[in-house]
Design a protein around this motif. Structure first.
Motif, PDB file in Angstrom:
ATOM      1  N   PHE A   1     -18.273   9.855   3.006  1.00  0.00           N
ATOM      2  CA  PHE A   1     -18.483   8.403   2.944  1.00  0.00           C
ATOM      3  C   PHE A   1     -19.903   8.018   3.366  1.00  0.00           C
ATOM      4  N   CYS A   2     -20.555   8.897   4.115  1.00  0.00           N
ATOM      5  CA  CYS A   2     -21.943   8.617   4.525  1.00  0.00           C
ATOM      6  C   CYS A   2     -22.913   8.728   3.358  1.00  0.00           C
ATOM      7  N   LEU A   3     -22.477   9.306   2.245  1.00  0.00           N
ATOM      8  CA  LEU A   3     -23.368   9.489   1.094  1.00  0.00           C
ATOM      9  C   LEU A   3     -23.410   8.283   0.167  1.00  0.00           C
ATOM     10  N   VAL A   4     -22.557   7.302   0.403  1.00  0.00           N
ATOM     11  CA  VAL A   4     -22.590   6.092  -0.420  1.00  0.00           C
ATOM     12  C   VAL A   4     -23.922   5.395  -0.184  1.00  0.00           C
TER      13      VAL A   4
ATOM     14  N   SER B   1     -20.203  17.855  -1.056  1.00  0.00           N
ATOM     15  CA  SER B   1     -20.582  18.073  -2.456  1.00  0.00           C
ATOM     16  C   SER B   1     -19.683  17.283  -3.398  1.00  0.00           C
ATOM     17  N   GLY B   2     -18.386  17.217  -3.088  1.00  0.00           N
ATOM     18  CA  GLY B   2     -17.488  16.421  -3.907  1.00  0.00           C
ATOM     19  C   GLY B   2     -17.878  14.951  -3.897  1.00  0.00           C
ATOM     20  N   ALA B   3     -18.195  14.434  -2.711  1.00  0.00           N
ATOM     21  CA  ALA B   3     -18.616  13.035  -2.612  1.00  0.00           C
ATOM     22  C   ALA B   3     -19.951  12.811  -3.306  1.00  0.00           C
ATOM     23  N   ALA B   4     -20.878  13.767  -3.182  1.00  0.00           N
ATOM     24  CA  ALA B   4     -22.195  13.610  -3.810  1.00  0.00           C
ATOM     25  C   ALA B   4     -22.080  13.526  -5.327  1.00  0.00           C
ATOM     26  N   VAL B   5     -21.217  14.359  -5.904  1.00  0.00           N
ATOM     27  CA  VAL B   5     -21.019  14.318  -7.359  1.00  0.00           C
ATOM     28  C   VAL B   5     -20.396  12.989  -7.774  1.00  0.00           C
TER      29      VAL B   5
ATOM     30  N   GLY C   1     -19.122   2.671  -4.668  1.00  0.00           N
ATOM     31  CA  GLY C   1     -19.136   2.680  -3.211  1.00  0.00           C
ATOM     32  C   GLY C   1     -18.114   3.612  -2.599  1.00  0.00           C
ATOM     33  N   ARG C   2     -17.286   3.064  -1.703  1.00  0.00           N
ATOM     34  CA  ARG C   2     -16.299   3.872  -0.983  1.00  0.00           C
ATOM     35  C   ARG C   2     -15.298   4.536  -1.917  1.00  0.00           C
ATOM     36  N   THR C   3     -15.025   3.887  -3.040  1.00  0.00           N
ATOM     37  CA  THR C   3     -14.085   4.482  -3.990  1.00  0.00           C
ATOM     38  C   THR C   3     -14.593   5.824  -4.495  1.00  0.00           C
ATOM     39  N   ALA C   4     -15.899   5.899  -4.767  1.00  0.00           N
ATOM     40  CA  ALA C   4     -16.479   7.159  -5.216  1.00  0.00           C
ATOM     41  C   ALA C   4     -16.357   8.227  -4.130  1.00  0.00           C
ATOM     42  N   ALA C   5     -16.615   7.855  -2.873  1.00  0.00           N
ATOM     43  CA  ALA C   5     -16.477   8.812  -1.778  1.00  0.00           C
ATOM     44  C   ALA C   5     -15.029   9.259  -1.628  1.00  0.00           C
ATOM     45  N   LEU C   6     -14.098   8.347  -1.863  1.00  0.00           N
ATOM     46  CA  LEU C   6     -12.682   8.696  -1.786  1.00  0.00           C
ATOM     47  C   LEU C   6     -12.304   9.689  -2.880  1.00  0.00           C
ATOM     48  N   VAL C   7     -12.880   9.521  -4.064  1.00  0.00           N
ATOM     49  CA  VAL C   7     -12.651  10.479  -5.158  1.00  0.00           C
ATOM     50  C   VAL C   7     -13.182  11.857  -4.761  1.00  0.00           C
TER      51      VAL C   7
END
Length: 254
Positions: A66-69, A137-141, A150-156
């Motif tokens: 979540f810090c990568l958002v 890496s999953g969050a970065a992609v 935003g947070r939705t992408a980090a959750l994915v």
């Protein structure tokens, strides 16, 4: 040297801009659970300590994503700092915080072990580092593919990490990655962990690049000065330029 200087100038605003809440909750939960287990049981046997540390690493890795958002990736303000620098700084800060929390968990478990018992710290740390990097890496992609989510992408990204970890539970005996220390498969499993470790690093290297179709800002004195003039506004979670410099003077990538 100019890259280092720009990174140092961005450190404080990025620390304030990062979404630390999920990681803070994850760290508090993991440390609280391990601490409570140690207090209630008095001692924690090696196999239980190993399971708790593995779960803690997985949770901390997922929360660190979540810090990568990066709100700047889809904002309207042109930026003098390239995306790859912002993202690698966010990655380093998140990984450092997650691994620090995990080391605290490791210390709790080591103190709680019965006399004569020990953990293979190097091998366990290899597992933890790989799990944290997998979450990042999953969050970065996900953040690269859907920056405006935003947070939705980090959750994915966290869900992708969880899916990968679940898949490892169905590996054959020869490829089993979660043996106990007394299992004769332990050395072979950690040869697999060593081989797997570069994969999330490669994914991060690809995902943290600049976005296609965006101008690449050149590092220079003006870029460094421009970077130092940016400040974080908690109200809108953006790095806004101070009034002393016009935001129309550069067209950096986001």
């Amino acid at each position: 040297m100019l890259v280092i200087r720009t990174a140092l100038l961005l450190l404080r605003p990025l620390l304030r801009a990062a979404d630390w809440a999920p990681l803070a909750w994850a760290a508090a939960t993991a440390l609280g659970l391990l601490g409570a287990t140690a207090l209630v049981s008095g001692t924690v046997v090696t196999c239980d300590a190993l399971v708790l540390l593995r779960l803690s690493a997985a949770v901390l890795g997922a929360a660190a994503g979540f810090c990568l958002v990066d709100p700047m990736a889809y904002g309207t303000l042109p930026l003098p700092v390239p995306r790859w620098l912002r993202m690698w700084m966010r990655t380093a800060l998140a990984a450092g915080a997650a691994l620090t929390a995990w080391c605290a968990a490791l210390a709790i478990m080591i103190v709680s072990l019965p006399k004569g018992s020990s953990l293979l710290i190097g091998d366990v740390s290899l597992e933890a580092g790989t799990c944290v990097l997998a979450g990042l890496s999953g969050a970065a992609v996900a953040v690269r593919l859907r920056p405006a989510h935003g947070r939705t992408a980090a959750l994915v990204g966290a869900a992708a990490q969880l899916a990968l970890l679940v898949l490892t539970l169905f590996l054959t005996a020869d490829l089993w990655m979660w043996p106990l220390q007394s299992d004769p498969r332990w050395p072979g499993a950690h040869r697999i962990w060593t081989a797997v470790l570069p994969l999330p690093l490669v994914a991060l290297a690809v995902a943290n690049r600049g976005l296609p179709g965006r101008a690449k800002p050149a590092f220079g004195k003006f870029a460094a000065a421009k970077a130092s003039s940016f400040k974080f506004s908690p109200k809108d979670s953006m790095l806004a330029p101070s009034s002393s410099l016009s935001c129309t003077e550069t067209t950096g990538d986001r």
